[in-house]
Write a protein that holds these residues in place. Sequence first.
Motif, PDB file in Angstrom:
ATOM      1  N   GLN A 113      14.776  -2.753  -8.271  1.00  0.00           N
ATOM      2  CA  GLN A 113      15.988  -1.873  -8.061  1.00  0.00           C
ATOM      3  C   GLN A 113      16.314  -1.313  -6.794  1.00  0.00           C
ATOM      4  OE1 GLN A 113      14.786   1.539 -10.651  1.00  0.00           O
ATOM      5  NE2 GLN A 113      14.771   0.163 -12.442  1.00  0.00           N
ATOM      6  N   GLU A 114      17.338  -1.749  -6.236  1.00  0.00           N
ATOM      7  CA  GLU A 114      17.752  -1.039  -5.046  1.00  0.00           C
ATOM      8  C   GLU A 114      18.193   0.179  -4.772  1.00  0.00           C
ATOM      9  OE1 GLU A 114      20.842  -3.172  -2.932  1.00  0.00           O
ATOM     10  OE2 GLU A 114      20.591  -5.058  -3.796  1.00  0.00           O
ATOM     11  N   THR A 115      17.460   1.103  -3.793  1.00  0.00           N
ATOM     12  CA  THR A 115      17.605   2.211  -3.404  1.00  0.00           C
ATOM     13  C   THR A 115      17.763   2.639  -1.998  1.00  0.00           C
ATOM     14  OG1 THR A 115      15.228   2.917  -2.591  1.00  0.00           O
ATOM     15  CG2 THR A 115      15.565   2.652  -5.087  1.00  0.00           C
ATOM     16  N   ASP A 116      18.176   3.754  -1.589  1.00  0.00           N
ATOM     17  CA  ASP A 116      18.688   4.081  -0.106  1.00  0.00           C
ATOM     18  C   ASP A 116      17.405   3.827   0.744  1.00  0.00           C
ATOM     19  OD1 ASP A 116      21.181   4.574  -0.785  1.00  0.00           O
ATOM     20  OD2 ASP A 116      21.131   6.798  -0.852  1.00  0.00           O
ATOM     21  N   ILE A 119      13.390  -1.090  -1.869  1.00  0.00           N
ATOM     22  CA  ILE A 119      13.613  -1.627  -3.082  1.00  0.00           C
ATOM     23  C   ILE A 119      12.325  -1.470  -3.831  1.00  0.00           C
ATOM     24  CG2 ILE A 119      13.411  -4.024  -4.405  1.00  0.00           C
ATOM     25  CD1 ILE A 119      15.630  -5.101  -2.390  1.00  0.00           C
ATOM     26  N   LEU A 120      12.706  -0.871  -5.211  1.00  0.00           N
ATOM     27  CA  LEU A 120      11.654  -0.678  -6.208  1.00  0.00           C
ATOM     28  C   LEU A 120      11.236  -1.789  -6.979  1.00  0.00           C
ATOM     29  CD1 LEU A 120      12.470   3.008  -7.672  1.00  0.00           C
ATOM     30  CD2 LEU A 120      10.241   2.472  -6.427  1.00  0.00           C
ATOM     31  N   LEU A 192       7.439   1.149  -4.055  1.00  0.00           N
ATOM     32  CA  LEU A 192       8.655   1.083  -3.258  1.00  0.00           C
ATOM     33  C   LEU A 192       8.465   0.203  -2.117  1.00  0.00           C
ATOM     34  CD1 LEU A 192      11.496   2.245  -2.588  1.00  0.00           C
ATOM     35  CD2 LEU A 192      10.488   4.298  -1.462  1.00  0.00           C
TER      36      LEU A 192
END
Length: 332
Positions: A113-116, A119-120, A192
């Motif tokens: 999962q992309e985050t600011d 990537i998780l 993360l």
Amino acid sequence: MGQVTSLFARKVVGVAGGAIDANAVLASVGVDAGGAWDPKHMLDEDDFYSMIELMADKMDVTSLPLIVGKAMRPDEYGALGLAWKSAPNLLGSFSRVARYWRLWTSFTQYELQETDGGILFVEHREGIRRLGIRISIEADLASGVSLSRQVSPRPFSPIEVTFKHAAPKTTEHHEEYFGCPVHFGADKDAMLLSYQSLSDPNILGDEGITKFLISHLDYELAQIDDAPALQTQTKSEIALALSEGPPKMADIAYKLGLSVRSFHRRLAEHGLSFQTLTEETRREIATAMLRDERYSLSEVAFLTGYSEQSAFNRAFKRWMGMTPASYRKSLG
């Protein structure tokens, strides 16, 4: 419930050393300690957890998942392990796990999962957080870190690690191993990862080998794609037959329009066994019925194919780590 490669069980037992009787512990899940390491030899999920809990009776398992993770080697895990090592970068390595996880396990799913902030790498696993599940999930993420450190050109650590379950009695070893803050009681099991660490070229990346392995993995994945249909049909017929007692394989094969030999072969091709599917069906029916107070414990036992309440109680405790009465009470 699902299955997991027996290699995970071998690794968990292997790092315990003399604290346990390795032969006996592996034998409890039907694995011959002296036999060949075969990633396609699958174990029932609950049996795997029970094996870990059996070890916990003999030793302190707080640091066990970290020791397991550190001992992991890509070469031991077939084509998917080699694909991890030969990927161009860690993003490619983790992406391969997210795509081909079904070759290792049928009850754990991995997702990126992309985050600011990065990537998780998220692990999705259902079920009551019994000790075996907690140790297994911690070992999974610890393994991801270990495998990353073996292919990364620079020292690797996640930015943060989170677990949904409560913290063990001490967490200092976890933070020392992961090299970052580790939070328990979170909303997901995840790591993360920084964009920088994921983009650095792997020291063993090889485009030619990667293409070959991806083709091989796609073929292996296609081989198991029709497993859910066979599994669903088999479990449906088992469920219908349970009120008359444990069903016979020959009877279920007949219901599916197959010979016993063909039925056994098709199950084996997908890493399935009739006994395992029968156990899974019984467990799923039992847990569903226990949610409904209209069914007495004796009725649940009868409808899952047990002629005696005591036999049902023993089986349920093996599956869930508690008695049917305790399970119903835990549901509130």
